[in-house]
Design an enzyme around this catalytic site. Sequence first.
Site, PDB file in Angstrom:
ATOM      1  N   TYR A 137       0.860  -1.191   0.000  1.00  0.00           N
ATOM      2  CA  TYR A 137       0.000   0.000   0.000  1.00  0.00           C
ATOM      3  C   TYR A 137       0.898   1.244   0.000  1.00  0.00           C
ATOM      4  O   TYR A 137       1.996   1.220   0.573  1.00  0.00           O
ATOM      5  CB  TYR A 137      -0.880  -0.056   1.246  1.00  0.00           C
ATOM      6  CG  TYR A 137      -1.950   0.999   1.340  1.00  0.00           C
ATOM      7  CD1 TYR A 137      -3.148   0.841   0.654  1.00  0.00           C
ATOM      8  CD2 TYR A 137      -1.774   2.130   2.126  1.00  0.00           C
ATOM      9  CE1 TYR A 137      -4.146   1.809   0.751  1.00  0.00           C
ATOM     10  CE2 TYR A 137      -2.766   3.095   2.224  1.00  0.00           C
ATOM     11  CZ  TYR A 137      -3.955   2.930   1.533  1.00  0.00           C
ATOM     12  OH  TYR A 137      -4.935   3.887   1.627  1.00  0.00           O
ATOM     13  N   THR A 140       1.465   3.928   1.557  1.00  0.00           N
ATOM     14  CA  THR A 140       2.085   4.505   2.754  1.00  0.00           C
ATOM     15  C   THR A 140       3.051   3.553   3.453  1.00  0.00           C
ATOM     16  O   THR A 140       3.684   3.941   4.439  1.00  0.00           O
ATOM     17  CB  THR A 140       1.006   4.922   3.765  1.00  0.00           C
ATOM     18  OG1 THR A 140       0.207   3.784   4.098  1.00  0.00           O
ATOM     19  CG2 THR A 140       0.122   6.026   3.202  1.00  0.00           C
ATOM     20  N   LYS A 141       3.188   2.315   2.975  1.00  0.00           N
ATOM     21  CA  LYS A 141       4.085   1.364   3.635  1.00  0.00           C
ATOM     22  C   LYS A 141       5.546   1.767   3.443  1.00  0.00           C
ATOM     23  O   LYS A 141       5.876   2.573   2.580  1.00  0.00           O
ATOM     24  CB  LYS A 141       3.861  -0.051   3.097  1.00  0.00           C
ATOM     25  CG  LYS A 141       2.439  -0.559   3.184  1.00  0.00           C
ATOM     26  CD  LYS A 141       1.921  -0.601   4.601  1.00  0.00           C
ATOM     27  CE  LYS A 141       0.541  -1.255   4.654  1.00  0.00           C
ATOM     28  NZ  LYS A 141      -0.081  -1.139   5.988  1.00  0.00           N
ATOM     29  N   ASN A 142       6.421   1.158   4.228  1.00  0.00           N
ATOM     30  CA  ASN A 142       7.853   1.448   4.078  1.00  0.00           C
ATOM     31  C   ASN A 142       8.320   1.174   2.658  1.00  0.00           C
ATOM     32  O   ASN A 142       9.145   1.912   2.121  1.00  0.00           O
ATOM     33  CB  ASN A 142       8.668   0.616   5.063  1.00  0.00           C
ATOM     34  CG  ASN A 142       8.474   1.045   6.504  1.00  0.00           C
ATOM     35  OD1 ASN A 142       7.351   1.342   6.922  1.00  0.00           O
ATOM     36  ND2 ASN A 142       9.552   1.102   7.259  1.00  0.00           N
ATOM     37  N   LEU A 143       7.831   0.112   2.059  1.00  0.00           N
ATOM     38  CA  LEU A 143       8.004  -0.134   0.630  1.00  0.00           C
ATOM     39  C   LEU A 143       6.616  -0.048   0.011  1.00  0.00           C
ATOM     40  O   LEU A 143       5.818  -0.975   0.132  1.00  0.00           O
ATOM     41  CB  LEU A 143       8.635  -1.493   0.363  1.00  0.00           C
ATOM     42  CG  LEU A 143       8.812  -1.865  -1.113  1.00  0.00           C
ATOM     43  CD1 LEU A 143       9.657  -0.831  -1.852  1.00  0.00           C
ATOM     44  CD2 LEU A 143       9.420  -3.257  -1.258  1.00  0.00           C
TER      45      LEU A 143
END
Length: 375
Positions: free
Chosen positions: A190, A192-195
């Site tokens: 998604y 906003t995730k770190n990746l």
Amino acid sequence: MIPQVDPRASYREDKALLDAAVLRVLDSGMYIMGQEVEAFEAEFAAWIGARHGIAVANGTQAVEIALRSVGVGAGDLVLTVSHTAVATAAAIRACGAEPVWVDVADGHFTMDVGLLDETAATLRAGPDGARLKAVVAVHLYGAMVEPGPLLEVCRRHELKLVEDCAQAHGAAWDGKRAGSFGDASAFSFYPTKNLGALGDGGMVCTSDDAAAELARLIRQYGWKERYISAIEGINSRLDPVQAAILRIGLVRLEERNQRRRAIAALYDAGLTGGAITTPAVPAPLTHAYHQYVVRTTDRDGLAARLRAEGVGTGIHYPVPVHAQPAYLGRFDRHCRTLRNTEAVAADILSLPMYPQLTHDDARRVTDLIRKFQGA
């Protein structure tokens, strides 16, 4: 304005590379699966430390497919937490299984492994013991459930372990990355995730060859050969545009996680000695800081003051899954306690956290919090 998250900042940072990657896929004429997806699967699995990566459409289906790949099906019981995104429970239900809630540990945001042991032992000894199949351990906010005791409990009670790593890209315990411990693991991409992708996406990782083969079948209609379904599957494919974008993000991931840790260190230093409780980080944990979550008795007042000063915050998550209308009272029969889960939901607050947040802005956040507290 300081937003709580800012996925556009990563796009701006890598705009030329990302635009070129998208054009490369558009020019290729391959718009479903293909070499771009296969390359990302191999690169991500190697980065995690697993033999196989199976790219899927989103993180929720990654959890579902991971569970199905280790044998979870209709009527099974799956131990997990209620302090998580509702996606965790939705994935369990998509398998036809039922969640069994386990409280989070006192002073932490992840599963109480001692309580997991007690709950599993009670269930195994009772009439529903044969239905008990797996644990979904949610690594939350960038922190992890301690893997050693967790694995020992799973072995003793013959439980399959699926790691929900949607918020743990790059988290590690004693240097070994989240997603490499369990029978299978699930990641979300998604934005906003770190990746994060520029859209949706997910990945199942495993070092079990049979689970990997089954996951690949499930994600595309159960096809062993095109148009012939060997088993019942679903349609859950990562498109190559997102794969190309994620390959670029993967190269930058550790650098960006280090930026998150630097921001967290500024928050730690700026909030020491106040009335706010900052995240506890045991020595073996390399925290990925998907979120920086504090606890405060006046959560709503602090959030309102920060909002008035142009600082965004979030609550991850305001209502535990077991208390939400769709789940209320349905899966509580085997639950021993959710005291800590309910306490956490009442006082958590997520501060701004993303790699491009400036150190000056992070210090401004801590200054405003200390001013609010009268420090």
